[in-house]
Design a protein around this motif. Structure first.
Motif, short mmCIF file in Angstrom:
data_model
loop_
_atom_site.label_atom_id
_atom_site.label_comp_id
_atom_site.label_asym_id
_atom_site.label_seq_id
_atom_site.Cartn_x
_atom_site.Cartn_y
_atom_site.Cartn_z
N LEU A 30 0.83 -1.22 0.00
CA LEU A 30 0.00 0.00 0.00
C LEU A 30 0.86 1.26 0.00
CD1 LEU A 30 -2.84 -1.05 2.46
CD2 LEU A 30 -2.99 -0.77 -0.01
N ALA A 33 2.21 1.68 -3.40
CA ALA A 33 1.16 2.17 -4.30
C ALA A 33 0.96 3.68 -4.15
CB ALA A 33 -0.14 1.43 -4.05
N VAL A 36 3.84 5.47 -6.15
CA VAL A 36 3.90 5.29 -7.61
C VAL A 36 3.52 6.56 -8.37
CG1 VAL A 36 2.80 4.05 -9.53
CG2 VAL A 36 3.67 2.79 -7.58
N VAL A 53 8.75 -3.13 -5.90
CA VAL A 53 7.47 -3.72 -6.29
C VAL A 53 7.64 -5.21 -6.58
CG1 VAL A 53 5.71 -3.76 -8.11
CG2 VAL A 53 6.42 -1.58 -7.11
#
Length: 77
Positions: A30, A33, A36, A53
């Protein structure tokens, strides 16, 4: 008892710790994410993001599969 059976018994004994590892990997995923959108392919941090990742997804897949197998094995016994 074969070596693989002994190894599986040792791994299955750590099933409670696998849940903690899976939770930490989900939290790491998370956080990755969230980072990113701020990293572009031209940035110097992009290769590190890609490596992170791959490591998080690979570890999550490995530990989830191992946890599932150990749970299935415990239910059969």
């Amino acid at each position: 008892m074969s070596k693989s059976s002994t190894l599986l018994d040792l791994v299955a004994a750590q099933r409670a710790q696998m849940r903690v590892i899976i939770a930490l990997l989900i939290a790491s995923g998370l956080l990755l994410a969230l980072s990113v959108p701020f990293v572009e392919p031209d940035d110097r941090a992009f290769p590190i993001l890609v490596i992170d990742v791959v490591l998080v997804v690979g570890a999550l897949g490995f530990f989830s599969t191992t946890y599932w197998y150990c749970t299935k094995r415990a239910m059969e016994d």
